[in-house]
Motif scaffolding. Structure first.
Motif, PDB file in Angstrom:
ATOM      1  N   LEU A  68      -0.146   2.582   4.599  1.00  0.00           N
ATOM      2  CA  LEU A  68       0.826   2.207   5.636  1.00  0.00           C
ATOM      3  C   LEU A  68       0.825   0.386   5.440  1.00  0.00           C
ATOM      4  CD1 LEU A  68       0.857   4.512   8.647  1.00  0.00           C
ATOM      5  CD2 LEU A  68       2.731   4.285   7.003  1.00  0.00           C
ATOM      6  N   ALA A  69      -0.561  -0.059   5.666  1.00  0.00           N
ATOM      7  CA  ALA A  69      -0.688  -1.329   5.990  1.00  0.00           C
ATOM      8  C   ALA A  69      -0.510  -2.200   4.806  1.00  0.00           C
ATOM      9  CB  ALA A  69      -2.250  -1.530   6.232  1.00  0.00           C
ATOM     10  N   ILE A  70      -0.600  -1.519   3.304  1.00  0.00           N
ATOM     11  CA  ILE A  70      -0.277  -2.133   2.464  1.00  0.00           C
ATOM     12  C   ILE A  70       1.226  -2.718   2.185  1.00  0.00           C
ATOM     13  CG2 ILE A  70       0.129  -2.050  -0.247  1.00  0.00           C
ATOM     14  CD1 ILE A  70      -2.706  -0.834  -0.397  1.00  0.00           C
ATOM     15  N   VAL A  71       2.014  -1.436   2.352  1.00  0.00           N
ATOM     16  CA  VAL A  71       3.424  -1.685   2.412  1.00  0.00           C
ATOM     17  C   VAL A  71       3.783  -2.748   3.614  1.00  0.00           C
ATOM     18  CG1 VAL A  71       5.509  -0.558   2.852  1.00  0.00           C
ATOM     19  CG2 VAL A  71       3.937   0.580   1.265  1.00  0.00           C
ATOM     20  N   TYR A  72       3.435  -2.424   4.791  1.00  0.00           N
ATOM     21  CA  TYR A  72       3.534  -3.467   5.977  1.00  0.00           C
ATOM     22  C   TYR A  72       3.207  -4.941   5.752  1.00  0.00           C
ATOM     23  CZ  TYR A  72       4.054  -5.378  10.601  1.00  0.00           C
ATOM     24  OH  TYR A  72       4.432  -6.237  11.513  1.00  0.00           O
ATOM     25  N   SER A  73       2.214  -5.069   5.058  1.00  0.00           N
ATOM     26  CA  SER A  73       1.642  -6.340   5.016  1.00  0.00           C
ATOM     27  C   SER A  73       2.481  -7.203   3.839  1.00  0.00           C
ATOM     28  CB  SER A  73       0.190  -6.512   4.411  1.00  0.00           C
ATOM     29  OG  SER A  73       0.083  -6.071   3.003  1.00  0.00           O
ATOM     30  N   LEU A  88       3.742   2.496  -4.824  1.00  0.00           N
ATOM     31  CA  LEU A  88       2.913   3.227  -5.617  1.00  0.00           C
ATOM     32  C   LEU A  88       1.399   3.629  -5.312  1.00  0.00           C
ATOM     33  CD1 LEU A  88       3.890   2.037  -9.244  1.00  0.00           C
ATOM     34  CD2 LEU A  88       4.721   4.570  -8.193  1.00  0.00           C
ATOM     35  N   ILE A  89       1.004   2.615  -4.536  1.00  0.00           N
ATOM     36  CA  ILE A  89      -0.489   2.747  -4.195  1.00  0.00           C
ATOM     37  C   ILE A  89      -0.460   3.656  -2.765  1.00  0.00           C
ATOM     38  CG2 ILE A  89      -2.698   1.452  -2.932  1.00  0.00           C
ATOM     39  CD1 ILE A  89      -1.840  -0.671  -5.097  1.00  0.00           C
TER      40      ILE A  89
END
Lengths: 346, 300, 238
Positions: B26-31, B196-197
């Motif tokens: 979630l954090a990767i996409v949000y960031s 993807l990640i």
């Protein structure tokens, strides 16, 4: 309160339309149509409550159904006859099994309870940043649901509480909806509402100008929770029986789709959205049960209503982000049509 | 007694790992795209149905099953980006969040329409259900493997973010996407890789989740993803180390509650956990590792 | 080498650039001058594809790049060192440079270039492993220029490299630009700091209210009334 007169004047049109609708249905419609109309007015109160918070603060709340549930359960537990309670919830805490109040007193206590809970949860919502606050409103919904289902001594858990004296009717629901329209308009047109909307556009700039976003958000949160609480009172006093699943996801999806479609930044948009989704949802529900349409026997398709609501939300977001009306109210719409825009693009 | 405490600590680490994997995605996409992706939970559901259907068509090899489940959630994440989230890319936070919310409802109901509402049994490799003895103490294999796998996944992610160009671009894009594009890095590529990640991590978490639950139903993705989001908020929304820390803390706190709460209060566990986290956040609204928004940064 | 012809840019209803044309020849330093709000940043941002153009054409070495997105412009040999430096604050100095070379595949060449820039800016070598946000303004500007050069552009655009820096540092940066020119680099320099920019430029354009109001040899424009008028005129318009 100098805007009071203006707000009452501009609220007159939707209020009169709503009252006329209620009168027509009450006079001519079948009982099941009266029930649908009641649900419409109840959802309208709920949606307007949400609009007061979301439309002005720009913060999405998934948690308001919790307040509706609190109000419903409070009214139910306080008004169900003692004899019935002895069989359903004999071990209710605080001696509530032996209490039986009039619906009016029960409603007032329900409001007081919602007020306290909204005031407390408001600290969280007003301190967190937009996205974090929004995630936490969802957590609030889960907290409320867990309490409704787990506090079996008080709420009977997953089983429904029945025997609530039915004291409400279509006229009363319509009246509450009209009051909600006026309250929502009053808040929107007030200095508080204006400052809150301005600050939601640019938090840093608002902070720099000394606007207390947190305090404004807190006030809007409490007012909106109270309106939503009124929807909860309407729910309990008409159906006579309540269960925890009326205050969880499916109802949250429904009311979200309503205010998103109509345009959450305007009270008029909210009314429009509730109307459109109420009709659409009823159609989807009919299709879901596999009816015979034009001689074709359609299959049962459970999940169609949910799919419909999700699709409405996504489609609105992609093609008309601000909803049908955006931040426009009815009176502006009519004024525009009467006096074609002067000069257009200046 | 020490044995019990040690066992519960491993349990806490395992639950924390599950939340950390989800929170990290979630954090990767949000960031990078400022999207609060509520549809993340449905990636778990997708993995679950992938396990269910592949077992139904006689895929027997447990490793192949796992690979299929993870592959499906990874591809589903990329597909969601392409189909739904690309068209609202530069929109406001609320637009993104509500779109994700709508997408999540749609996916849930697609499963209701085409499969069923009631849970379906899901098979996961049998060895995960066994017990392993380490230093005379008995631990469930699942918990040990979950913790180790999470550690490896986090390590791999750190390597990716520190030593590949796409990783550097992702870290830079979290603050300033425009300048990253000025360097000739394709925005679509950075965002696709981020999704993807997130899908890959969700798939890994899903394998463990189903080993625990043993069944999949259309609505099951919601609660884990909400917990992962709460973990992100604890750590500071948008911070990757914060997501891991928040996930571990939340998981440990839950196990702690489970251990200390009397039996009749156990049903309130999630409500108590969220309430306590909420109280902490009133005091630390930015989260533990969150940074204040500065002028010129993307707004939170 | 670079030709902007009749470029128009709109932000909603307001038009920020209203038909601006300019050319940059190979090996030149060309300055784009003008007061704050004249539309200079908008024009160069449009030239590299960050902002879409509403009208006009952009050609680079004869190729039409008007509709090329920002990430593809680097590939044709044109790069912008943006206003306010915009170094990647959370990345180290070295990582900033590596990311600057994102389009290149020759690892050895990239390493060699990093070494070369560390030679030119010893302070960057000393701070190679620290996060860019810890650098001073001048150091960040040097990093930003080095980062822009990492993709081996044939034309470098710089937007206000002197912004907020001490005169001594500004001097250093302008000297660096002259060195780059001597090595064969073509430069388009956006500046408010007219006099200093003109000293190192071959030619210059003056922008006001979204239009190019003047163009000519830099030597002729130094101390010219036209340049002063452009600034005062813009100031008078608000």
């Amino acid at each position: 309160m100098r805007h009071l007169g203006r707000t009452l004047a501009v609220s007159a049109l939707p209020v009169l339309c709503l009252l006329a609708l209620a009168a027509l249905i009450q006079t001519f419609a079948e009982p099941f149509q009266v029930r649908l109309a009641y649900a419409f007015f109840m959802n309208l109160v709920l949606a307007l409550g949400l609009q007061v918070f979301m439309g002005n603060s720009g913060v999405v709340s998934f948690g308001h159904l919790g307040f509706m549930g609190v109000a419903s359960y409070a009214v139910a537990i306080l008004t169900i006859p003692v004899a019935l309670k002895a069989t359903m919830i004999p071990d209710a805490p605080f001696g509530l099994a032996g209490v039986e109040l009039s619906p009016l007193v029960a409603a007032l206590i329900a409001f007081a309870l919602v007020l306290v809970l909204a005031f407390l949860s408001g600290f969280l919502v007003s301190r967190l940043s937009g996205a974090a606050a929004e995630i936490f409103t969802l957590a609030l919904l889960v907290i409320a649901y867990v309490v409704f289902t787990a506090w079996i001594d008080l709420t009977r858990g997953q089983r429904s509480l029945y025997g609530i004296p039915v004291t409400s009717g279509l006229g009363f629901a319509a009246a509450v909806a009209c009051v909600s329209v006026v309250v929502a308009r009053l808040f929107r047109d007030s200095d508080l509402g204006l400052q809150l909307r301005a600050s939601s556009e640019d938090t840093l700039a608002a902070r720099a100008m000394g606007v207390h976003i947190g305090r404004l958000r807190h006030i809007a949160w409490v007012i909106s929770a109270l309106i939503v609480g009124a929807a909860g009172v309407l729910h309990a006093t008409y159906l006579g029986a309540i269960g925890p699943n009326s205050f969880y996801f499916s109802q949250t999806f429904l009311v979200m789709a309503m205010i998103i479609l109509g345009g959450m930044r305007s009270v008029s948009g909210t009314i429009l959205g509730v109307l459109a989704i109420s009709v659409g949802n009823e159609i989807a529900r009919t299709l879901e049960s596999g009816p015979v349409v034009l001689g074709v026997d359609l299959p049962e398709m459970f999940g169609l209503t949910g799919f419909f609501l999700g699709a409405v939300i996504v489609a609105t977001m992609i093609w008309r982000r601000d909803g049908i009306l955006g931040d426009i109210e009815f009176e502006t719409l009519f004024r525009r049509r009467k006096a074609p825009s002067k000069g257009g693009e200046a | 007694m020490t044995e019990y405490i040690l066992q519960q600590m491993v349990n806490a680490l395992a639950v924390g790992s599950e939340y950390a994997l989800l929170a990290l995605g979630l954090a990767i996409v949000y960031s990078i795209v400022n999207l609060v992706n509520f549809a993340h939970g449905e990636l778990i559901t997708v993995s679950g149905y992938a396990l269910f259907f592949s077992a139904a068509v006689w895929v027997q090899n447990p490793w192949l099953l796992i690979a299929l489940a993870v592959l499906c959630s990874t591809l589903a994440a990329a597909a969601l980006e392409r189909v739904a989230f690309r068209s609202i890319r530069n929109a406001s936070l609320n637009t993104g969040m509500l779109t994700a919310f709508g997408v999540s409802i749609i996916i849930q109901n697609v499963f209701v329409i085409f499969v069923a509402t009631r849970p379906r049994a899901v098979q996961t490799p049998a060895f995960l259900a066994e017990i392993v003895t380490i230093g005379g103490l008995r631990f469930p294999v699942l918990q040990v493997v979950e913790t180790l796998t999470t550690a490896v996944a986090i390590l791999a992610l750190v390597v990716l973010l520190r030593s590949t160009t796409i990783g550097l671009a992702m870290r830079a894009a979290a603050r300033d996407f425009t300048t990253v594009r000025l360097m000739g890095v394709r925005a679509n590529r950075v965002i696709q890789v981020a999704f993807l990640i997130s899908g890959l991590l969700a798939g890994i978490a899903a394998v463990f989740i189903f080993s625990r639950r043993g069944a999949v139903d259309p609505f099951m993705g919601f609660v884990p993803v909400l917990k992962a989001f709460v973990a992100c908020v604890i750590g500071g929304l948008g911070s990757l180390p914060g997501a891991v820390l928040g996930g571990l803390l939340l998981g440990m706190f839950e196990v702690f509650l489970q251990v200390v709460l009397p039996a009749d209060a156990a049903a309130y566990r999630d409500a108590i956990a969220f309430s306590v986290v909420g109280l902490v956040l009133v005091l630390y609204p930015q989260g533990l590792l969150g940074k204040r928004v500065e002028l010129g940064d993307k707004e939170a | 080498m670079l030709e902007l012809a009749d470029i128009q840019v709109r932000y909603g209803a307001t038009q920020a650039v209203r038909g601006a044309s300019l050319t940059v020849g190979k090996g030149e330093i060309v300055s784009l001058l003008g007061a704050n709000g004249a539309g200079k940043t908008t024009l160069v941002s449009a030239a590299v594809g960050i902002i879409p153009v509403a009208g006009g054409t952009i050609r680079f070495e004869g190729r039409d790049i008007t509709r090329l997105p920002a990430e593809a412009v680097v590939g044709v040999g044109l790069t912008l060192c943006p206003e306010g430096r915009r170094v990647f604050a959370d990345l180290t100095v070295r990582e900033n440079l590596i990311l600057g070379a994102a389009t290149r595949r020759d690892r050895a060449g990239v390493e060699a270039d990093i070494d070369r820039f560390f030679g030119m800016f010893p302070i960057l070598r000393d701070r190679a492993g620290t996060e860019a946000k810890t650098l001073s303004g001048g150091e960040q500007q040097m990093l930003a220029i080095a980062r822009a050069l990492m993709c081996r552009p044939r034309l470098l655009m710089l937007d206000e490299p002197s912004l907020g820096l001490a005169p001594r540092i500004v001097e250093q940066i302008f000297e660096l630009l002259v060195t780059l020119k001597q090595d064969g680099m073509t430069i388009l320099l956006v500046e408010q700091n007219a006099t200093e920019a003109l000293m190192i430029s071959d030619r210059a354009y003056v922008m006001a209210n979204g239009r190019i109001v003047h163009g000519g040899k830099a030597a002729d424009l130094i101390g010219s009334q036209d340049v002063t008028d452009a600034y005062l005129g813009a100031a008078a318009h608000g």
